[in-house]
Design an enzyme around this catalytic site. Sequence first.
Site, short mmCIF file in Angstrom:
data_model
loop_
_atom_site.label_atom_id
_atom_site.label_comp_id
_atom_site.label_asym_id
_atom_site.label_seq_id
_atom_site.Cartn_x
_atom_site.Cartn_y
_atom_site.Cartn_z
N ASN A 52 0.82 -1.21 0.00
CA ASN A 52 0.00 0.00 0.00
C ASN A 52 0.86 1.27 0.00
OD1 ASN A 52 -2.41 -1.46 0.10
ND2 ASN A 52 -2.38 -1.57 2.32
N HIS A 57 -14.59 -1.20 5.66
CA HIS A 57 -13.51 -1.94 6.32
C HIS A 57 -14.00 -2.65 7.58
CE1 HIS A 57 -9.67 -2.47 8.56
NE2 HIS A 57 -9.19 -2.68 7.33
N SER A 92 -10.66 -0.88 -0.49
CA SER A 92 -9.33 -1.48 -0.57
C SER A 92 -9.27 -2.78 -1.35
CB SER A 92 -8.79 -1.73 0.84
OG SER A 92 -9.64 -2.62 1.56
#
Length: 385
Positions: free
Chosen positions: A48, A134, A179
């Site tokens: 990331n 998330h 993500s």
Amino acid sequence: MQAFRTRIRSQLEQRRENQLNRQLNVVTRGNQLMIEQHGDLWVNFSSNNYLGLANDSSLIEAWQNGLTLFGAGSSASSLVTGFSTPHLMLEHQLCDWLGYERAILFNSGFSANQAMLFTLLEKGDRLLQDKLNHASLIEAGMLSSASMTRFKHNDVQDLNRKLHRENTPAFIVTEGVFSMDGDCAPLSDIALQIRDGDLWAVDDAHGLGVMEGEGRGSCAAAQVKPDLLIATFGKALGMSGAAIMCNAELGEYLTQCARHHVYSTAMPPAQAYALSHAITLVQTQQWRRDRLDELSEHFHHRFRQFSGCVETTTPIKPVILGDAESALNCAQFMRENGQWVSAIRPPTVAKGTARIRITLTALHQPTHIDALAQKFEQWMDVYHG
């Protein structure tokens, strides 16, 4: 004790049978362009570190200078003696950069998300979350006293229907960039649904630093300003920690009542000192975002031939393979051929959507993507004829 052991062993065995078991990967030289493990090298497509700052020499020097000036640790919580000049400087810099009155610092994005929901929600409150938020957000919503509803992923109409089931105010939470899929929330459309009395938060862990002219993130790119913005430092900024951005009143309430803030040792002042330098790099080095745009275009040119490849405007490039076995086989084949990619399986993603998650960084070159595409094509020939 025996009941606990039996349950633990059973669940571990079930994960192994379903090929959902995870393993720690010990990396020798840190999270760089090339991963080293036991003397072997791979091109890293699982980081990331989008802007390539984690190993930037000037950022390393800034942290070293911070250690010399302020020592190794903060030694106390922020409300005791752990809050020092570098923390204050970082908060002011974040507010100037992102356009908020307050920045409340945390040691991770996970703790910032949980602190936000646990502190602001009470029994009887309504919480609406994107279905793919998330785990830190979903878990906090489940464990909070509020009534939580999940709306369909990026579906503004579904959000609107569920929001208007009752006239009472609601707390709406989404991510800016997701993500596992690499897609962006329709933030400008969501902003139109927010009513007087509602509270709106955006977790921009994967958008901050990457999107908008000075890297202000997803909300700036969409020209919206939520009530709360989670600014995470562990992705594009190349470090760790996070901040909740908000107005002065919310900031004071979180300072007084957020248990993750009140009862946690503050981040080391040297880290805060280095983070200020990281933000300056993000603001001034546009070439890093330009490089990501160029690499993204090249990636789509090379990978659009593969079924399951999802085109995104972010550095996150998922290739949907379906079942966990295929994802594991692909990741193993790629690693045997010098490419480090990650197999993402349930429960992280929905059943039937196991994937290879490829992430680009400003450190990559087009030739790295070419080699990755070549090896992926070889895997397709071997496993799918």
